[in-house]
Design an enzyme around this catalytic site. Structure first.
Site, short mmCIF file in Angstrom:
data_model
loop_
_atom_site.label_atom_id
_atom_site.label_comp_id
_atom_site.label_asym_id
_atom_site.label_seq_id
_atom_site.Cartn_x
_atom_site.Cartn_y
_atom_site.Cartn_z
N GLU A 103 -24.81 -13.42 -7.46
CA GLU A 103 -25.67 -12.75 -8.77
C GLU A 103 -26.29 -13.82 -9.50
OE1 GLU A 103 -22.31 -12.73 -8.25
OE2 GLU A 103 -21.40 -13.07 -10.02
N HIS A 144 -25.09 -4.09 -6.90
CA HIS A 144 -24.03 -4.74 -7.48
C HIS A 144 -24.56 -6.05 -7.95
CE1 HIS A 144 -19.77 -6.33 -7.06
NE2 HIS A 144 -20.52 -7.38 -6.98
N GLU A 145 -25.44 -6.80 -7.10
CA GLU A 145 -25.83 -8.32 -7.70
C GLU A 145 -26.71 -7.95 -9.19
OE1 GLU A 145 -24.10 -10.24 -6.55
OE2 GLU A 145 -23.77 -9.47 -4.52
N HIS A 166 -24.45 -7.25 -12.05
CA HIS A 166 -23.70 -8.65 -12.67
C HIS A 166 -24.85 -9.27 -13.90
CE1 HIS A 166 -20.35 -9.64 -10.39
NE2 HIS A 166 -21.03 -9.56 -9.24
N GLU A 189 -16.03 -8.54 -11.54
CA GLU A 189 -16.18 -7.80 -10.49
C GLU A 189 -15.90 -6.26 -10.54
OE1 GLU A 189 -17.78 -9.08 -8.26
OE2 GLU A 189 -17.99 -11.16 -8.54
N ASP A 223 -10.25 -19.19 -4.77
CA ASP A 223 -10.75 -18.66 -3.59
C ASP A 223 -9.93 -18.15 -2.80
OD1 ASP A 223 -13.58 -19.45 -3.90
OD2 ASP A 223 -13.44 -21.24 -2.98
N TYR A 269 -12.44 -5.92 -7.44
CA TYR A 269 -13.49 -5.02 -7.14
C TYR A 269 -13.06 -3.44 -7.29
CZ TYR A 269 -15.94 -8.98 -5.47
OH TYR A 269 -16.68 -10.35 -5.25
N1 BES Z 1 -19.86 -12.67 -7.21
C1 BES Z 1 -19.68 -12.19 -6.04
C2 BES Z 1 -19.50 -13.18 -5.09
C3 BES Z 1 -18.25 -14.15 -5.28
C4 BES Z 1 -17.07 -13.69 -5.73
C5 BES Z 1 -18.32 -15.46 -4.90
C6 BES Z 1 -15.94 -14.54 -6.09
C7 BES Z 1 -17.34 -16.57 -5.08
C8 BES Z 1 -16.06 -15.89 -5.66
C9 BES Z 1 -20.69 -11.39 -5.70
O1 BES Z 1 -21.33 -10.63 -6.64
C10 BES Z 1 -20.11 -10.20 -4.69
O2 BES Z 1 -19.17 -9.64 -5.19
N2 BES Z 1 -20.52 -10.04 -3.52
C11 BES Z 1 -19.85 -9.09 -2.47
C12 BES Z 1 -20.86 -7.97 -2.77
C13 BES Z 1 -20.27 -6.64 -2.42
C14 BES Z 1 -19.06 -6.22 -2.98
C15 BES Z 1 -21.21 -5.50 -2.98
C16 BES Z 1 -20.07 -9.73 -1.16
O3 BES Z 1 -20.49 -10.83 -1.19
O4 BES Z 1 -19.69 -8.85 -0.28
ZN ZN Z 2 -19.80 -9.10 -7.56
#
Ligand code: BES
Ligand code: ZN
Length: 629
Positions: free
Chosen positions: A290, A314-315, A318, A337, A392, A400
């Site tokens: 995002e 989703h993005e 955010h 999330e 991570d 989520y």
């Molecule tokens: N912000 C996240 C990606 C992220 C989370 C990167 C934690 C590093 C640490 C992004 O918004 C996300 O949640 N992406 C998901 C989207 C899906 C749940 C719709 C993905 O990448 O799959």
């Molecule tokens: Zn996210």
């Protein structure tokens, strides 16, 4: 003279101090994942001046920071860095270039190195001259052959959670917000974009200027450099992508403007001006990221039928939950999330209808339950009590989907209008602030629990937030569309004749996914072959459908699908899609070697984050370069 001593000496005479660590203690931490002393001195603005050096795979230049001293007794400004080469630190504006005293203190817990700079008197800014290194955990440098166009290299950043420090010396905590400007120089053939206002044209001289006037945390600073094309698709939305993806993406994400309208109707004005999408090469390790004003998007959601565009919802969501109201530390990730996954569902419902939203909810719940069944209970709470070293490592569906169902539970209990009014006020009251779970609970108590007169209680809320598992009050999503499929699967004999009776003509991606997951786990070769003959799963263009089929194929030893498995794993690097496949291969005695062979050839194309997850699955493999994380 020993090498390090010589190094120190040179640094000393050049005005800095050496990077020897022994004498200096690591600073006390306010945020468990940052060394920044933002309770004493806080950075308020950064001005980046960087050159993208593709030959050396590094960003080179400087960061000029403006800071504010909160505690008059403070003597140092402490920043986060990881694998950065700091050359010198100076005070701009002075006639003679004045040098600052600084030293780096290396941590051994994966957080990088604290950069401790002695504060001068009467200088509101300082400039750090530095460059990143090829192994920067937040950057991926792709060769031309790793792009769709094959002609030019590509660079992109992924700073969340704690990778901004590997390319920007910064107070890399989600509690610190800065505005930023940037001047970036790149080879003339390439286009530079950032999480800021972007240009509609490529610059003639390879120099790009950016301005992000709203204060954001370091993890939202983003850059990409590549052979990009541009297309405006609606009032707020333009797409940046390699030529090969541009038109397809413009079709796929055509609902984005409607999503913005729906989101604004729900939770108030979109506060960031434009909302652009950058389509990355397939090695991008996430579905989406995002980055403000410019979401980074994997090409694996370009399905041809807009069926996976909830990722955009989703993005986009955010832009409120995360970018406007930000989790104070990565332990509170669920505030970003969980809220976003709830908000995403509301946008999807408004744009694609309730059925689509419910189908996605049911699939997500099924995934969450499967994930939790194998997860240590201490990671099943929304807010983690455990001290986590590397954010991570605890990335899962809990923040989520459990987060989302928690919010939905409150919505159902107090009624949608009341809950929406609460969320509207929440986004407004905490706009451009960072918030912890405790602060959230206090706010919730005052603005929702107490006025609800017993419809929701603090006790029930705390169960959701601090206990493992899913409370009995979980709002279970049901949809007739899946019930119809369940019935057909229950009656199904899996052979050519039986499969002909399945009425799949009108199925959407979500129905296909549900169908595949509803099939028995153990299938024999004849059954797998019949499924493949009938539905051509091995050729599925949809990356999610192909993923489920390939999982089934590994588990049921269905070798005719392995050619696709090999190309799939060599072509895409999105962790959610590839890591489970490697896990299944590593766990299978029969196919572990296949897994190793594929990984050997695919690994050079993967992002650091993906390697970090997959390397441990094959402990006896040796890799040429051990990447720093
Ligand atoms: N912000 C996240 C990606 C992220 C989370 C990167 C934690 C590093 C640490 C992004 O918004 C996300 O949640 N992406 C998901 C989207 C899906 C749940 C719709 C993905 O990448 O799959
Ligand atoms: Zn996210």
């Amino acid at each position: 003279m020993k090498k390090t001593v010589l190094f120190c000496f040179i640094l000393l005479i050049s005005g800095g101090l050496c990077a020897e660590t022994s004498k200096h203690k690591l600073p006390k931490q306010i945020d468990p994942h940052s060394f920044a002393n933002f309770d004493e001195v806080v950075v308020t603005h950064m001005s980046l001046n960087l050159q993208a050096n593709f030959k050396k795979s590094r960003l080179e230049g400087s960061n000029t920071l403006r800071y504010q001293v909160l505690k008059p007794t403070a003597k140092h400004l402490i920043l986060d860095t990881r694998d950065l080469v700091i050359k010198r630190i100076t005070y701009p504006g002075s006639k003679k270039e004045l040098k600052a005293k600084w030293h780096l203190i290396q941590a051994d817990n994966g957080l990088g190195a604290a950069l401790k700079i002695t504060l001068p008197e009467n200088h509101p800014d300082l400039t750090i001259h530095y460059h990143s290194q090829p192994q920067a955990s937040g950057l991926q440098w792709l060769t031309a052959s790793q792009t769709a166009g094959n002609k030019h290299p590509f660079l992109f950043s992924q700073s969340q959670a704690i990778h901004a420090r590997s390319w920007i010396p910064s107070q890399d905590s989600p509690s610190v917000r800065t505005t930023y400007t940037a001047t970036i120089t790149a080879p003339k053939a390439l286009w530079v974009v950032m999480s800021a206002q972007n240009q509609a044209e490529k610059s003639a001289d390879g120099v790009y200027h950016f301005n992000m006037p709203q204060a954001i945390p370091a993890y939202l600073i983003a850059i990409a450099v590549g052979d990009l094309a541009y297309k405006n698709i609606s009032k707020h939305v333009s797409i940046y992508a390699e030529d090969a993806y541009l038109e397809k993406a413009a079709y796929e994400f055509a609902e984005t403007e409607n999503m913005i309208t729906a989101a604004e109707k729900l939770y108030g004005a979109y506060r960031w001006g434009t909302y652009d999408l950058l389509i990355l090469p397939p090695s991008f390790p996430f579905g989406g990221m995002e980055n403000p004003r410019l979401s980074f998007i994997t090409p694996t959601v370009i399905a041809g039928d807009r069926s996976l565009d909830s990722l955009i919802a989703h993005e986009l969501a955010h832009s409120w939950s995360g970018n406007l109201v930000t989790n104070a530390s990565w332990r509170d990730l669920w505030l970003n999330e969980g809220f976003t996954t709830y908000f995403e569902a509301r946008i999807t419902e408004a744009v694609h209808g309730t059925e689509r939203m419910k189908m996605e909810a049911a699939l997500n719940l099924q995934g969450l339950k499967a994930e939790m069944a194998e997860m240590d209970p201490k990671y099943q709470a929304l807010a983690l009590k455990e001290n986590i070293n590397d954010p991570d490592d605890v990335f899962s569906g809990v923040a989520y989907d459990k987060g989302r169902f928690f919010l939905e539970w409150m919505e159902v209990a107090v009624g949608r209008p009341t809950f929406d009014a609460f969320l509207n006020k929440y986004f407004d009251d905490f706009a451009f602030k960072s918030i912890s779970t405790d602060q959230f609970l206090q706010y919730l108590d005052k603005h929702l629990i107490q006025p609800s007169q017993g419809k929701i209680t603090m006790k029930a809320v705390k169960q959701w937030i601090y206990e493992p598992g899913l409370p009995d009050t979980l709002p279970v999503p049901t949809t007739d569309r899946f019930k119809v499929i369940d019935k057909q699967v229950a009656d199904l004999t899996i052979n050519d004749k039986g499969l002909k009776k399945i009425a799949s003509d009108q199925w959407t991606t979500q129905e296909w996914l549900h169908f595949m997951k509803a099939l028995p786990e153990q299938l024999n070769q004849k059954q797998m072959q019949a499924l493949d003959n009938h539905f051509q799963f091995s050729q599925a263009a949809n990356a999610e459908i192909a993923h489920v089929w390939l999982m089934m194929s590994i588990k049921n030893d269905f070798q005719p699908a392995f050619a696709r498995l090999i190309s799939y794993l060599n072509e895409i690097g999105r962790m959610k899609l590839i890591v489970p496949l490697y896990q299944a291969l590593a766990e299978s005695k029969a196919h572990q070697n296949l897994g190793k062979n594929i990984y050997q050839s695919a690994r050079p194309g993967y992002h650091n984050l993906a390697r970090y997850k997959i390397d441990p699955l094959f402990p006896d493999m040796k890799f040429e370069t051990q990447d720093a994380k």
